[in-house]
Scaffold this motif. Sequence first.
Motif, mmCIF file in Angstrom:
data_model
loop_
_atom_site.group_PDB
_atom_site.id
_atom_site.type_symbol
_atom_site.label_atom_id
_atom_site.label_comp_id
_atom_site.label_asym_id
_atom_site.label_seq_id
_atom_site.Cartn_x
_atom_site.Cartn_y
_atom_site.Cartn_z
ATOM 1 N N PRO A 17 78.943 -17.964 43.392
ATOM 2 C CA PRO A 17 79.596 -18.833 42.396
ATOM 3 C C PRO A 17 81.111 -18.603 42.274
ATOM 4 O O PRO A 17 81.863 -19.582 42.281
ATOM 5 N N PRO A 18 81.595 -17.357 42.202
ATOM 6 C CA PRO A 18 83.057 -17.195 42.140
ATOM 7 C C PRO A 18 83.760 -17.711 43.403
ATOM 8 O O PRO A 18 84.832 -18.308 43.317
ATOM 9 N N ALA A 19 83.159 -17.504 44.556
ATOM 10 C CA ALA A 19 83.761 -17.996 45.804
ATOM 11 C C ALA A 19 83.794 -19.521 45.807
ATOM 12 O O ALA A 19 84.772 -20.131 46.247
ATOM 13 N N CYS A 20 82.743 -20.131 45.297
ATOM 14 C CA CYS A 20 82.683 -21.593 45.226
ATOM 15 C C CYS A 20 83.783 -22.102 44.283
ATOM 16 O O CYS A 20 84.451 -23.094 44.574
ATOM 17 N N TRP A 21 83.983 -21.411 43.181
ATOM 18 C CA TRP A 21 85.031 -21.803 42.228
ATOM 19 C C TRP A 21 86.421 -21.668 42.850
ATOM 20 O O TRP A 21 87.258 -22.558 42.696
ATOM 21 N N LEU A 22 86.660 -20.579 43.557
ATOM 22 C CA LEU A 22 87.973 -20.395 44.191
ATOM 23 C C LEU A 22 88.241 -21.489 45.218
ATOM 24 O O LEU A 22 89.359 -22.006 45.316
ATOM 25 N N SER A 23 87.226 -21.850 45.973
ATOM 26 C CA SER A 23 87.417 -22.925 46.952
ATOM 27 C C SER A 23 87.675 -24.258 46.248
ATOM 28 O O SER A 23 88.460 -25.069 46.723
ATOM 29 N N TRP A 24 87.018 -24.486 45.105
ATOM 30 C CA TRP A 24 87.271 -25.705 44.333
ATOM 31 C C TRP A 24 88.734 -25.765 43.883
ATOM 32 O O TRP A 24 89.387 -26.793 44.006
ATOM 33 N N GLN A 25 89.234 -24.650 43.378
ATOM 34 C CA GLN A 25 90.622 -24.614 42.918
ATOM 35 C C GLN A 25 91.581 -24.960 44.055
ATOM 36 O O GLN A 25 92.550 -25.686 43.859
ATOM 37 N N GLU A 26 91.313 -24.444 45.224
ATOM 38 C CA GLU A 26 92.195 -24.699 46.361
ATOM 39 C C GLU A 26 92.083 -26.138 46.865
ATOM 40 O O GLU A 26 93.088 -26.790 47.139
ATOM 41 N N LEU A 27 90.864 -26.637 46.952
ATOM 42 C CA LEU A 27 90.651 -27.947 47.563
ATOM 43 C C LEU A 27 90.861 -29.130 46.623
ATOM 44 O O LEU A 27 90.751 -30.278 47.040
ATOM 45 N N THR A 28 91.169 -28.888 45.373
ATOM 46 C CA THR A 28 91.434 -29.999 44.464
ATOM 47 C C THR A 28 92.919 -30.164 44.178
ATOM 48 O O THR A 28 93.293 -30.922 43.293
ATOM 49 N N ASP A 29 93.748 -29.503 44.942
ATOM 50 C CA ASP A 29 95.193 -29.651 44.801
ATOM 51 C C ASP A 29 95.668 -30.682 45.824
ATOM 52 O O ASP A 29 95.733 -30.399 47.015
ATOM 53 N N PRO A 30 95.978 -31.906 45.372
ATOM 54 C CA PRO A 30 96.388 -32.957 46.318
ATOM 55 C C PRO A 30 97.637 -32.598 47.115
ATOM 56 O O PRO A 30 97.815 -33.086 48.230
ATOM 57 N N ALA A 31 98.475 -31.725 46.573
ATOM 58 C CA ALA A 31 99.705 -31.356 47.287
ATOM 59 C C ALA A 31 99.396 -30.591 48.571
ATOM 60 O O ALA A 31 100.122 -30.701 49.553
ATOM 61 N N THR A 32 98.314 -29.832 48.588
ATOM 62 C CA THR A 32 97.998 -29.034 49.771
ATOM 63 C C THR A 32 96.824 -29.584 50.582
ATOM 64 O O THR A 32 96.743 -29.341 51.776
ATOM 65 N N CYS A 33 95.915 -30.312 49.940
ATOM 66 C CA CYS A 33 94.700 -30.764 50.629
ATOM 67 C C CYS A 33 94.517 -32.264 50.645
ATOM 68 O O CYS A 33 93.491 -32.755 51.101
ATOM 69 N N GLY A 34 95.477 -32.991 50.122
ATOM 70 C CA GLY A 34 95.324 -34.439 50.073
ATOM 71 C C GLY A 34 94.269 -34.835 49.057
ATOM 72 O O GLY A 34 93.883 -34.045 48.203
ATOM 73 N N TYR A 35 93.811 -36.066 49.169
ATOM 74 C CA TYR A 35 92.843 -36.562 48.197
ATOM 75 C C TYR A 35 91.399 -36.462 48.677
ATOM 76 O O TYR A 35 90.480 -36.856 47.962
ATOM 77 N N THR A 36 91.186 -35.929 49.857
ATOM 78 C CA THR A 36 89.821 -35.757 50.351
ATOM 79 C C THR A 36 89.300 -34.349 50.105
ATOM 80 O O THR A 36 88.164 -34.045 50.442
ATOM 81 N N GLY A 37 90.108 -33.503 49.511
ATOM 82 C CA GLY A 37 89.704 -32.125 49.250
ATOM 83 C C GLY A 37 88.394 -31.989 48.505
ATOM 84 O O GLY A 37 87.527 -31.207 48.905
ATOM 85 N N PRO A 38 88.173 -32.739 47.398
ATOM 86 C CA PRO A 38 86.902 -32.609 46.694
ATOM 87 C C PRO A 38 85.691 -32.971 47.556
ATOM 88 O O PRO A 38 84.646 -32.329 47.464
#
Length: 82
Positions: free
Chosen positions: A9-30
Amino acid sequence: MGTPRRRRPPACWLSWQELTDPATCGYTGPSVWHRDHLDPCLRELRGSSGPFAGCSKNVHQVEHRMPGLVPSAWRGAGEERA
């Protein structure tokens, strides 16, 4: 940091934080997060040997019901005391 199951669960949360930043992952991150992180995590946690294997909305699973007796500290929680 605990067993692998406890780290998911913590690893999943950390990946969510990273992949929901449009500046670094665009809009397909989620979408990528669901496919690459959430789905595999849930498969492991809900798998036949995972910690949530027995969890169900089925009312016939007695072991998942709230106990009839609860600690006295729970009674009246949220109520004002006189």
